[in-house]
Design an enzyme around this catalytic site. Structure first.
Site, PDB file in Angstrom:
ATOM      1  N   ASP A  32      -1.720   5.573  -5.044  1.00  0.00           N
ATOM      2  CA  ASP A  32      -1.939   4.665  -3.975  1.00  0.00           C
ATOM      3  C   ASP A  32      -2.589   3.331  -4.491  1.00  0.00           C
ATOM      4  O   ASP A  32      -3.465   3.085  -4.696  1.00  0.00           O
ATOM      5  CB  ASP A  32      -3.097   5.587  -3.120  1.00  0.00           C
TER       6      ASP A  32
ATOM      7  N   ASP B  54       0.761  -1.435   0.014  1.00  0.00           N
ATOM      8  CA  ASP B  54      -0.008   0.026   0.093  1.00  0.00           C
ATOM      9  C   ASP B  54       0.878   1.297  -0.046  1.00  0.00           C
ATOM     10  O   ASP B  54       1.366   1.751   0.996  1.00  0.00           O
ATOM     11  CB  ASP B  54      -0.835   0.015   1.116  1.00  0.00           C
TER      12      ASP B  54
HETATM   13  O1  LIG Z   1      -9.397   2.381   2.137  1.00  0.00           O
HETATM   14  C1  LIG Z   1      -8.579   2.874   1.581  1.00  0.00           C
HETATM   15  N1  LIG Z   1      -8.465   3.821   0.587  1.00  0.00           N
HETATM   16  C2  LIG Z   1      -9.787   4.654   0.496  1.00  0.00           C
HETATM   17  C3  LIG Z   1     -11.080   3.948   0.424  1.00  0.00           C
HETATM   18  C4  LIG Z   1     -11.936   4.774   0.107  1.00  0.00           C
HETATM   19  C5  LIG Z   1     -11.527   6.286   0.094  1.00  0.00           C
HETATM   20 CL1  LIG Z   1     -13.012   7.076  -0.178  1.00  0.00          CL
HETATM   21  C6  LIG Z   1     -10.461   6.890   0.035  1.00  0.00           C
HETATM   22  N2  LIG Z   1      -9.563   5.875   0.350  1.00  0.00           N
HETATM   23  C7  LIG Z   1      -7.126   2.021   1.684  1.00  0.00           C
HETATM   24  O2  LIG Z   1      -6.120   2.584   1.278  1.00  0.00           O
HETATM   25  N3  LIG Z   1      -7.136   0.766   2.131  1.00  0.00           N
HETATM   26  C8  LIG Z   1      -5.762   0.240   2.574  1.00  0.00           C
HETATM   27  C9  LIG Z   1      -5.942  -1.060   2.943  1.00  0.00           C
HETATM   28  C10 LIG Z   1      -7.379  -1.228   3.406  1.00  0.00           C
HETATM   29  C11 LIG Z   1      -7.952  -0.080   2.690  1.00  0.00           C
END
Ligand SMILES: O=C(Nc1ccc(Cl)cn1)C(=O)N1CCCC1
Length: 325
Positions: free
Chosen positions: A213, A32
């Protein structure tokens, strides 16, 4: 040293899991670039939460860091917490002899339920590592000085295994040239400025401040860009019930073009026709969603699986390199 590890997609390319040796035990971790903790399911994780997961047993070769704890939450409101050990971690043959391994003593439901996922390996900047009382370094920061080149590359693919390479650039993995842009590290992310977006040769507006990301599944773009994109798909709606933009699964979904460093890159429309939004399979959920409440654009796996990306710390000014696959 240098090495390469497979990035295996889960269903619908929701995330990509890589086999990692932690204290001699193989766990499948979600790499990640949007976070900086290496945490794992462990023998310390309650059995009610860890059934079906591979678990790290610190007793084998881990050295407890007494009094150290960690607690992380992600954009999707998932999270985990626990204690810290130092142990040997090997990724694609690249060895960190003493890496901070964060053993989970509690994980959220999303992690409990995804039994293919045995934890995360953060590749953002170590300034956002959550360990207290003393912040720890990411795997990349731990091994950086021993790599042939202080960089790693990300080559995620749609529906098949890609790779994370450490210490070298494999020129057979991309087409054309690599376009580099400067990175802003103040928020701890691989953050940069993206440019104009278009679809069907129509301007959608400018994307602006963005992060690369790998831990986020979708693309979260400025609301104006997102709505201008979906205005070009007949039947598309922003559904509160579905949690975002959906459209008829048989719709014509246009390619998405984004300019980075003056070069245009394309995300195929088929990647943006992401998953069925309901059991009927009539409506499909979009791979582009609005970045409402986030404050910047997230270029997640839907974008990254069209690209070859270099995460470069070869100089004191980190930079990102983008090429088409
Ligand atoms: O949830 C994450 N990003 C994310 C998800 C939704 C929104 Cl609006 C923004 N960002 C994420 O990076 N992970 C890493 C491991 C489990 C989830």
């Amino acid at each position: 040293q240098s090495g390469s590890v497979a990035a295996n997609p889960e269903q619908y390319d929701e995330s990509y899991l890589c086999p990692v040796q932690v204290g001699g035990q193989t766990l499948n971790l979600d790499f990640d670039t949007g976070s900086a903790d290496l945490w794992v399911f462990s023998t310390l994780t309650p059995a009610t939460q860890s059934t079906g997961h591979a678990k790290y047993n610190p007793k084998t070769s881990g050295k407890a860091k007494s009094g150290y704890t960690w607690n992380i939450s992600y954009g999707d409101n998932s999270g985990a917490s626990g204690t810290v050990y130092a142990d040997k971690v090997v990724v694609g043959g690249v060895t960190a002899t003493s890496q901070a391994v964060e053993a989970a003593t509690s994980v959220s439901t999303q992690f409990m339920q995804d039994t293919d996922n045995d934890g995360l390996l953060g590749l953002a900047f170590s300034t956002i590592n959550t360990v207290q009382p003393q912040q720890q370094t990411t795997f990349f920061d731990t091994v950086k000085g021993t790599l042939a080149k202080k960089l790693f590359t990300v080559d995620l693919k749609a529906g098949t295994a890609g790779t994370y390479d450490f210490g070298y650039i494999d020129s057979s993995k991309y087409a054309g040239t690599i376009t580099y842009v400067p990175v802003k590290t103040t928020n701890g992310f691989w953050e940069f400025t993206a440019g104009a977006a278009t679809a069907n040769n129509r301007s959608l507006g400018s994307v602006g401040d963005a992060i690369a990301d790998t831990g986020t599944t979708l693309m979260y773009l400025p609301t104006a860009v997102t709505s201008a994109y979906y205005a070009q798909i007949s039947g598309a709606t922003n559904s509160a019930a579905a949690g975002g933009y959906i459209f008829p699964c048989d719709a014509d979904v246009p390619d998405f073009h984004i300019t980075i460093g003056g070069k245009s890159f394309t995300v195929p429309g088929e990647y943006i026709n992401f998953t069925p939004a309901d059991n009927s399979g009539e409506q499909c959920f979009g791979g582009i969603q609005p970045n409402t409440g986030i404050g910047f654009t997230i270029l997640g796996d839907v974008f990254l699986k069209a690209m070859f990306v270099v995460f470069d710390q070869t100089t004191s000014a980190p930079r990102l390199g983008f090429a088409a696959q």
